[in-house]
Design a protein around this motif. Structure first.
Motif, PDB file in Angstrom:
ATOM      1  N   PHE A   4       0.802  -1.062  -0.383  1.00  0.00           N
ATOM      2  CA  PHE A   4       0.155  -0.120   0.164  1.00  0.00           C
ATOM      3  C   PHE A   4       1.048   1.119   0.238  1.00  0.00           C
ATOM      4  O   PHE A   4       1.834   1.286   0.734  1.00  0.00           O
ATOM      5  N   GLU A   5       1.033   1.599  -0.806  1.00  0.00           N
ATOM      6  CA  GLU A   5       0.999   4.186  -1.253  1.00  0.00           C
ATOM      7  C   GLU A   5       0.265   4.010   0.213  1.00  0.00           C
ATOM      8  O   GLU A   5      -0.726   4.198  -0.053  1.00  0.00           O
ATOM      9  N   TYR A   6       0.748   4.698   0.968  1.00  0.00           N
ATOM     10  CA  TYR A   6       0.182   5.950   1.855  1.00  0.00           C
ATOM     11  C   TYR A   6       0.221   7.131   2.320  1.00  0.00           C
ATOM     12  O   TYR A   6       1.547   7.431   1.910  1.00  0.00           O
ATOM     13  N   THR A  17       4.277   9.795   4.352  1.00  0.00           N
ATOM     14  CA  THR A  17       3.861   9.382   3.569  1.00  0.00           C
ATOM     15  C   THR A  17       4.874   7.709   2.774  1.00  0.00           C
ATOM     16  O   THR A  17       5.698   8.134   3.579  1.00  0.00           O
ATOM     17  N   GLY A  18       4.674   7.247   2.401  1.00  0.00           N
ATOM     18  CA  GLY A  18       5.633   6.317   2.317  1.00  0.00           C
ATOM     19  C   GLY A  18       4.403   4.889   2.132  1.00  0.00           C
ATOM     20  O   GLY A  18       3.970   4.200   1.349  1.00  0.00           O
ATOM     21  N   SER A  19       5.159   3.568   1.925  1.00  0.00           N
ATOM     22  CA  SER A  19       4.532   2.284   1.981  1.00  0.00           C
ATOM     23  C   SER A  19       5.065   0.753   2.879  1.00  0.00           C
ATOM     24  O   SER A  19       6.143   1.300   2.853  1.00  0.00           O
ATOM     25  N   LEU A  20       3.697   0.210   2.488  1.00  0.00           N
ATOM     26  CA  LEU A  20       3.913  -0.541   3.787  1.00  0.00           C
ATOM     27  C   LEU A  20       3.615  -2.307   2.875  1.00  0.00           C
ATOM     28  O   LEU A  20       2.306  -1.848   1.880  1.00  0.00           O
ATOM     29  N   GLU A  21       4.298  -2.925   2.824  1.00  0.00           N
ATOM     30  CA  GLU A  21       2.831  -4.629   3.256  1.00  0.00           C
ATOM     31  C   GLU A  21       2.221  -4.445   3.806  1.00  0.00           C
ATOM     32  O   GLU A  21       2.346  -4.876   5.246  1.00  0.00           O
ATOM     33  N   ALA A  22       0.874  -4.979   3.845  1.00  0.00           N
ATOM     34  CA  ALA A  22      -0.508  -5.633   4.593  1.00  0.00           C
ATOM     35  C   ALA A  22      -1.311  -6.652   4.048  1.00  0.00           C
ATOM     36  O   ALA A  22      -0.970  -5.924   2.403  1.00  0.00           O
ATOM     37  N   GLY A  23      -1.960  -7.318   4.823  1.00  0.00           N
ATOM     38  CA  GLY A  23      -2.795  -8.136   4.392  1.00  0.00           C
ATOM     39  C   GLY A  23      -4.351  -7.186   4.296  1.00  0.00           C
ATOM     40  O   GLY A  23      -4.554  -7.843   3.386  1.00  0.00           O
ATOM     41  N   SER A  24      -4.255  -5.974   4.340  1.00  0.00           N
ATOM     42  CA  SER A  24      -5.811  -5.403   4.752  1.00  0.00           C
ATOM     43  C   SER A  24      -5.675  -3.664   4.817  1.00  0.00           C
ATOM     44  O   SER A  24      -4.836  -3.060   4.942  1.00  0.00           O
ATOM     45  N   VAL A  25      -6.559  -3.594   4.720  1.00  0.00           N
ATOM     46  CA  VAL A  25      -6.038  -1.801   4.909  1.00  0.00           C
ATOM     47  C   VAL A  25      -6.329  -1.425   5.872  1.00  0.00           C
ATOM     48  O   VAL A  25      -6.110  -0.646   7.168  1.00  0.00           O
ATOM     49  N   GLU A  27      -5.410  -3.715   9.201  1.00  0.00           N
ATOM     50  CA  GLU A  27      -3.810  -4.483   9.300  1.00  0.00           C
ATOM     51  C   GLU A  27      -2.810  -2.717   8.816  1.00  0.00           C
ATOM     52  O   GLU A  27      -1.672  -2.634   9.421  1.00  0.00           O
ATOM     53  N   LEU A  28      -3.090  -2.363   7.391  1.00  0.00           N
ATOM     54  CA  LEU A  28      -1.927  -1.039   7.612  1.00  0.00           C
ATOM     55  C   LEU A  28      -2.485  -0.046   8.110  1.00  0.00           C
ATOM     56  O   LEU A  28      -1.347   0.642   9.068  1.00  0.00           O
ATOM     57  N   ARG A  29      -3.914  -0.062   8.603  1.00  0.00           N
ATOM     58  CA  ARG A  29      -3.782   1.234   9.519  1.00  0.00           C
ATOM     59  C   ARG A  29      -3.334   0.557  11.056  1.00  0.00           C
ATOM     60  O   ARG A  29      -2.974   1.634  11.708  1.00  0.00           O
ATOM     61  N   THR A  30      -3.310  -0.443  11.623  1.00  0.00           N
ATOM     62  CA  THR A  30      -2.991  -1.225  12.804  1.00  0.00           C
ATOM     63  C   THR A  30      -1.371  -0.986  12.826  1.00  0.00           C
ATOM     64  O   THR A  30      -0.937  -0.527  13.646  1.00  0.00           O
ATOM     65  N   GLN A  31      -0.870  -1.226  11.847  1.00  0.00           N
ATOM     66  CA  GLN A  31       0.910  -0.688  11.091  1.00  0.00           C
ATOM     67  C   GLN A  31       0.865   0.005  11.387  1.00  0.00           C
ATOM     68  O   GLN A  31       1.320   0.844  12.358  1.00  0.00           O
ATOM     69  N   LEU A  32       0.428   1.924  10.717  1.00  0.00           N
ATOM     70  CA  LEU A  32       0.732   3.040  11.523  1.00  0.00           C
ATOM     71  C   LEU A  32       0.269   3.264  12.934  1.00  0.00           C
ATOM     72  O   LEU A  32       1.459   4.532  13.009  1.00  0.00           O
ATOM     73  N   ARG A  33      -0.502   2.403  13.343  1.00  0.00           N
ATOM     74  CA  ARG A  33      -0.721   3.188  14.803  1.00  0.00           C
ATOM     75  C   ARG A  33       0.169   2.711  15.562  1.00  0.00           C
ATOM     76  O   ARG A  33       0.542   3.624  16.643  1.00  0.00           O
ATOM     77  N   THR A  34       1.059   1.600  14.953  1.00  0.00           N
ATOM     78  CA  THR A  34       2.320   1.802  16.714  1.00  0.00           C
ATOM     79  C   THR A  34       2.802   2.279  16.762  1.00  0.00           C
ATOM     80  O   THR A  34       4.085   2.842  16.736  1.00  0.00           O
TER      81      THR A  34
END
Length: 413
Positions: A4-6, A17-25, A27-34
């Motif tokens: 995901f580009e976010y 901005t950046g990019s992360l590997e995630a199984g779903s949106v 999961e992406l949100r959870t990773q960014l919260r950390t």
């Protein structure tokens, strides 16, 4: 696993901005919260463009305006989270994840972005009047000013819940009459379309001498059968004309004024309006909303423009130094119990408690009046519908008593 580009924001409102590997949106949100980042937009790599999507979950519910229950749950959840020490941006994010209405979900998404950028919650609520009404906005504003936002949001949720409960009671009282009237209309229409024409044909063949009631009924049936589309168009025009008239200030004032003068129903409508007024005013004063603003809020939640205008006039007089109880008495729209108790509350400096007592009394009084009205309306409506059907049947069968003469006339020819 998709990449995901976010676009996100940190707690200072800066864009990251950046990019992360995630199984779903999610999961992406959870990773960014950390990392103390809040997702605002995203794009799954390979989508074929840079058209970022707003970071909102797919709602389960519809896309229309949220129900009052949705708003109550959202406001109460946010109050609970703030009381537990959860940061407001995280609290809004959690409430957003629980939302099932698209309009509410989108609003909470934008509110979260605004909070991260440093805007106040009340100013962000004010941008969404279809979601957060003036009562919620004002209570939020008072909580931000006093530093007790969780307490004020809890009061706002309580007020919304009590208003919804009052609305449910009134709706329940009108459900039975609506069903009965609807059934009566359908019954009469079926008789005019199917039953009356059959009798009319028989009487015409027999050359029966018809009484005026039967002639009127057959004439009405002929109009409905032959010109049903005209009847439908005229009825539709009449309905929309009424809605347009009711939407004008003069029309709404005239209708609300007449509603307070209706026999039996008038006193109930007045009690409901006063209950809404005292309910909102009590909550606003408890939340620390300035008295003039509290009067404006309670005026707009009364549901009747006559009561609303009376309260707004009271607010003008209070601004000039008069007392609330005195001005309510002068308006002539409030019973002595309300005005005297408010005057006593002003004199003792305990206005919010006195308003709560008035509100509790009127909530019980409205509930009792609605129950009493429902019990009275049920047999009354049954009698009215029975009377209408009886008149139709009498008009149809009256000529039968003279059928002997009709047969003689038919036989002689």
């Amino acid at each position: 696993m998709p990449v995901f580009e976010y676009i996100s924001r940190d707690r200072q409102g800066n864009t990251v901005t950046g990019s992360l590997e995630a199984g779903s949106v999610e999961e992406l949100r959870t990773q960014l919260r950390t990392s103390d980042l809040f997702l605002t937009k995203y794009e799954s790599r390979g989508g074929g463009g840079v058209d970022f999507k707003k970071a909102a979950s797919t709602p389960i519910g519809g896309g229309g305006a949220p129900k009052s229950e949705d708003i109550i749950v959202a406001v109460r959840q946010l109050s609970t989270l703030l009381r537990a020490g959860v940061p407001i941006t995280v609290g809004v994010d959690i409430v957003r994840d629980q939302s099932t209405n698209k309009m509410l979900l989108d609003a909470m998404t934008d509110i979260q972005v605004g909070l991260v950028a440093g805007q106040s919650l009340s100013s962000l609520f004010r941008k969404y009047p279809k979601v957060f009404n003036d009562l919620v906005v004002s209570f939020t504003e008072a909580g931000e000013a006093a530093g007790n936002l969780d307490f004020c949001l809890e009061i706002a949720a309580d007020q919304l819940e009590r208003a919804a409960e009052l609305k449910r009671k009134v709706s329940a009282a009108t459900t039975y009459p609506k069903i009965v009237v609807g059934a009566a209309v359908i019954t009469v229409v079926i008789m005019l379309l199917a039953v009356v024409p059959t009798f009319a044909t028989v009487y015409k063949d027999l050359k029966a001498d018809l009484p005026w009631a039967t002639k009127t009924l057959i004439g009405l049936s002929n109009v409905v059968v032959q010109w049903w589309y005209v009847v439908a168009i005229v009825s539709g025009i009449g309905f929309f004309a009424y809605k347009r008239y009711a939407a004008t200030p003069g029309g709404r004032q005239r209708i609300d004024s007449l509603s307070l003068k209706f026999p039996i129903l008038g006193p109930l409508f007045r009690k409901i309006a006063i209950a809404r007024f005292t309910q909102s005013l009590a909550g606003a004063t408890r939340a620390g909303v300035p008295v003039l603003k509290a009067l404006q809020i309670s005026a707009n939640t009364s549901g009747n423009v006559i009561i609303r205008d009376a309260v707004l006039n009271v607010a003008v007089a209070v601004r000039d130094g008069s007392a609330i109880g005195t001005e309510l008495t002068k308006s002539g729209h409030f019973p002595p119990m309300v005005t005297r108790m408010i005057s006593a509350g002003e004199a003792s400096g305990d206005l919010d408690s006195m308003l709560e007592e008035i509100n509790r009394f009127y909530e019980r009084d409205v509930a009792y009046a609605v129950e009493k009205l429902t019990k009275m309306i049920e047999p009354l409506m049954t009698g009215v519908v029975g009377g209408i059907v009886l008149m139709v049947l009498m008009a149809l069968y009256m000529p039968i008593f003279s059928l002997g003469k009709a047969f003689q006339n038919s036989g002689s020819k």
